[in-house]
Design an enzyme around this catalytic site. Structure first.
Site, short mmCIF file in Angstrom:
data_model
loop_
_atom_site.label_atom_id
_atom_site.label_comp_id
_atom_site.label_asym_id
_atom_site.label_seq_id
_atom_site.Cartn_x
_atom_site.Cartn_y
_atom_site.Cartn_z
N GLY A 1 0.82 -1.21 0.00
CA GLY A 1 0.00 0.00 0.00
C GLY A 1 0.85 1.26 0.00
CG ASN A 2 -0.40 4.66 -1.63
OD1 ASN A 2 -1.08 5.53 -1.12
ND2 ASN A 2 -0.84 3.94 -2.66
NE ARG A 3 4.93 6.51 4.82
CZ ARG A 3 5.03 5.71 5.89
NH1 ARG A 3 4.02 5.62 6.73
NH2 ARG A 3 6.13 5.04 6.10
CB SER A 4 -2.75 8.26 -0.60
OG SER A 4 -3.80 9.15 -0.88
CB ALA B 1 -1.63 7.34 -4.03
#
Ligand code: CTP
Ligand code: CA
Length: 225
Positions: free
Chosen positions: A33-36, A99
């Protein structure tokens, strides 16, 4: 939902905004995943709803509330996001603020993967995800807006990187922000430039995400929608 005091300039217009960060499953309990958080996309949905638009927020794992009067479609992975966005290619304004993971895991397991199954030097095989923005830019009838978070801090370099990306994506506008130290993902305040097709600067804005979102909606709907 038309917020009191706001003018309903976008009444009757259909707006779809993607927000948040996709999750690419490794197995049923793990993902890449990512931090958005989805804050920028939710602010854009809110700003469009304030103007009277009919707004759908396609949220990938949102960590922020869905604004009042905004329809929410929840998705997880890039492939799910892609399918959900294609349902809205006929919208008047399409904004890709999510994102999106550039890659997904090949052969994600449908059972929780045991440690021994990984072997001694584990590797994850990845495949490239479809570029949703490029696809929407080539198919949508309305205005298509992309986002780019870049690490260049010099304004001229940032603009150049943005122009190249705008051209590559084929969208109508690209909202570029610099994700250095104190701006971008997770930050309360943000600073953006809005590039129009051809590379001219349609707007620039900084401040809290709701104010910046209003400026982006203003700049991207001025002539087209
Ligand atoms: N995007 C998309 N589908 C993807 C990747 C990105 O729709 N598979 C969209 C994002 O939502 C954003 C824009 O494309 O609106 C730019 O994303 P970005 O990650 O900056 O672009 P990339 O082409 O992936 O370039 P980079 O190598 O910088 O990651
Ligand atoms: Ca990317």
């Amino acid at each position: 939902a038309v917020v009191e005091g706001a003018d309903a300039r976008l009444a009757g217009q259909r707006v779809v905004v993607s927000a948040g960060g996709t999750r690419e499953p490794i197995d049923p309990v793990r993902f890449i995943g990512n931090r958005s958080s989805g804050a920028m996309g939710a602010a854009l949905a809110r700003a469009a709803a304030e103007r009277g638009a009919d707004v759908t927020l396609v949220g990938a794992n949102l960590e922020v509330p869905v604004p009042d009067g905004v329809r929410h479609v929840a998705v997880e992975s890039a492939e799910e996001l892609h399918a959900a966005m294609l349902e809205h290619v006929d919208a008047d304004l399409v904004i890709m603020a999510a994102a999106v993971s550039d890659y997904r895991v090949v052969d994600a397991s449908d059972r929780k993967r045991k440690k021994e199954a990984w072997g001694d030097s584990p590797t994850l095989a990845l495949a490239e995800n479809p570029d949703i923005l490029v696809d929407l830019a080539s198919r949508a009838e309305g205005v298509v807006v992309g986002f780019a978070a870049e690490s260049e801090t010099d304004p001229d370099e940032l603009r150049e990187v943005g122009r190249a990306k705008l051209e590559r994506k084929g969208c109508d506008f690209l909202v570029v922000n610099s994700v250095s130290a104190d701006t971008g993902f997770g930050a309360v305040d943000t600073s953006v430039i809005v590039l129009a097709r051809g590379g001219s600067e349609a707007a620039s804005a900084s401040g809290d995400k709701v104010s910046v979102a209003r400026a982006i909606i203003e700049a991207t709907t001025k002539e087209h929608v």
